[in-house]
Design a protein around this motif. Sequence first.
Motif, PDB file in Angstrom:
ATOM      1  N   SER A  61      65.075   2.102  46.351  1.00  0.00           N
ATOM      2  CA  SER A  61      65.278   0.829  45.651  1.00  0.00           C
ATOM      3  C   SER A  61      64.117  -0.118  45.909  1.00  0.00           C
ATOM      4  N   HIS A  62      63.659  -0.148  47.147  1.00  0.00           N
ATOM      5  CA  HIS A  62      62.544  -1.046  47.480  1.00  0.00           C
ATOM      6  C   HIS A  62      61.264  -0.619  46.762  1.00  0.00           C
ATOM      7  N   MET A  63      61.011   0.697  46.714  1.00  0.00           N
ATOM      8  CA  MET A  63      59.808   1.169  46.038  1.00  0.00           C
ATOM      9  C   MET A  63      59.834   0.841  44.549  1.00  0.00           C
ATOM     10  N   ILE A  64      61.016   0.867  43.969  1.00  0.00           N
ATOM     11  CA  ILE A  64      61.128   0.588  42.535  1.00  0.00           C
ATOM     12  C   ILE A  64      60.721  -0.850  42.215  1.00  0.00           C
ATOM     13  N   VAL A  65      61.091  -1.776  43.091  1.00  0.00           N
ATOM     14  CA  VAL A  65      60.795  -3.188  42.821  1.00  0.00           C
ATOM     15  C   VAL A  65      59.506  -3.668  43.473  1.00  0.00           C
ATOM     16  N   ALA A  66      58.901  -2.845  44.344  1.00  0.00           N
ATOM     17  CA  ALA A  66      57.668  -3.251  45.021  1.00  0.00           C
ATOM     18  C   ALA A  66      56.521  -3.368  44.021  1.00  0.00           C
ATOM     19  N   THR A  67      55.649  -4.346  44.236  1.00  0.00           N
ATOM     20  CA  THR A  67      54.497  -4.551  43.364  1.00  0.00           C
ATOM     21  C   THR A  67      53.220  -4.585  44.191  1.00  0.00           C
ATOM     22  N   ASP A  68      52.091  -4.296  43.536  1.00  0.00           N
ATOM     23  CA  ASP A  68      50.796  -4.389  44.201  1.00  0.00           C
ATOM     24  C   ASP A  68      50.303  -5.844  44.109  1.00  0.00           C
ATOM     25  N   PRO A  69      49.138  -6.167  44.695  1.00  0.00           N
ATOM     26  CA  PRO A  69      48.638  -7.545  44.645  1.00  0.00           C
ATOM     27  C   PRO A  69      48.492  -8.101  43.231  1.00  0.00           C
ATOM     28  N   ALA A  70      48.343  -7.206  42.237  1.00  0.00           N
ATOM     29  CA  ALA A  70      48.208  -7.668  40.850  1.00  0.00           C
ATOM     30  C   ALA A  70      49.564  -7.849  40.167  1.00  0.00           C
ATOM     31  N   GLY A  71      50.643  -7.561  40.901  1.00  0.00           N
ATOM     32  CA  GLY A  71      51.968  -7.733  40.337  1.00  0.00           C
ATOM     33  C   GLY A  71      52.475  -6.545  39.540  1.00  0.00           C
ATOM     34  N   LYS A  72      51.795  -5.402  39.645  1.00  0.00           N
ATOM     35  CA  LYS A  72      52.204  -4.225  38.889  1.00  0.00           C
ATOM     36  C   LYS A  72      53.179  -3.373  39.704  1.00  0.00           C
ATOM     37  N   PHE A  73      54.163  -2.818  39.006  1.00  0.00           N
ATOM     38  CA  PHE A  73      55.111  -1.920  39.656  1.00  0.00           C
ATOM     39  C   PHE A  73      54.512  -0.516  39.757  1.00  0.00           C
ATOM     40  N   MET A  74      54.984   0.240  40.726  1.00  0.00           N
ATOM     41  CA  MET A  74      54.546   1.628  40.847  1.00  0.00           C
ATOM     42  C   MET A  74      55.106   2.455  39.697  1.00  0.00           C
ATOM     43  N   PRO A  75      54.303   3.342  39.100  1.00  0.00           N
ATOM     44  CA  PRO A  75      54.835   4.255  38.078  1.00  0.00           C
ATOM     45  C   PRO A  75      55.937   5.130  38.671  1.00  0.00           C
TER      46      PRO A  75
END
Length: 325
Positions: free
Chosen positions: A264-278
């Motif tokens: 669940s955390h990985m799904i909502v985690a974002t990088d510094p640019a605000g993008k979600f992981m594919p």
Amino acid sequence: MEVFALSLTLALIALSLLLTIFVCKRSSDGGETNLPPGSFGWPIMGETIEFLFGKPENFVGDRMKKYSSDIFKTKILGEKTAVICGPNGHKFLFSNEQKLFTVFRPHPMQRLFRSYKTAAAAPPLAQAPPAVTDETKVIRQPGFLKPEALARFLGGMDAITQQQLKIHLEGKDQIKAFPLSKTITLTLSCRFFMGIDHPERIARLVNHFDDITVGMHSIITNIPGTIFYKATKAAAAIRKELLEVIKEKKAAMATGAPMQDILSHMIVATDPAGKFMPEAEVADKIMGLVVAGYSTVATTIAFLMKYVGEAPEIYNKIRKGNQNF
């Protein structure tokens, strides 16, 4: 005519072998003068056969006597390797991590767990990643994974373990310890890493994870019947299952379901640019996380059961909860 054809075939084979040896010798003579003593063994295979089909301790010990007690070179599973030996070597290795040494994942492992990347080569030494990378931050950030918070999972882990023991032991006089420990370990991983609590789904995954565990340490020969081919197929099957789990998890989270697992955390985690992981990247990371805690933990549990079973006095103390060993 048949004799001539046979002679010509043998001559071509001999010429091919000579060219192979010449190319290997030329490549080994250039730019490798600073390598430690040792041998890379046969072309392609290296010293893999000696390592896999002999005792690893003898493999290392014999080369320490022959070449150096501190360090020697070899080639195992397609990877040119420097083996650092002894307490001083280990101290040097671990005291220079991220300085003179950086993490390298064997190519079979990269191929199995990095399907979302087109190139998964290890970073050059000059660009070695810091001790805590963006990938590890994704796992370490959730508050529910802090040491003090993990204590509240112990009750659930104990309940699941008791349930699995009851399912697999009840009414049986004998049970194989290792398969049972693998099932328990994978059940716990799926429950707390991904929130999966479906015995049928978990049972489908067990054999796939076994194939991946073996394939991580094999030569990359993606031909039907080979170990790596089976591991690749297993990884694809697990990845397909995990993508379904991710879709189900997203749907549940959309209804307000709590986030109490790493997936669940990985799904909502974002990088510094605000993008979600594919989703493919999330699936690969979760697969790698489960594999990392699967075989090693299951093997430890199985050996614990074996050695405690061989020591009745220790077994009785454990049953009585006696900590004075």
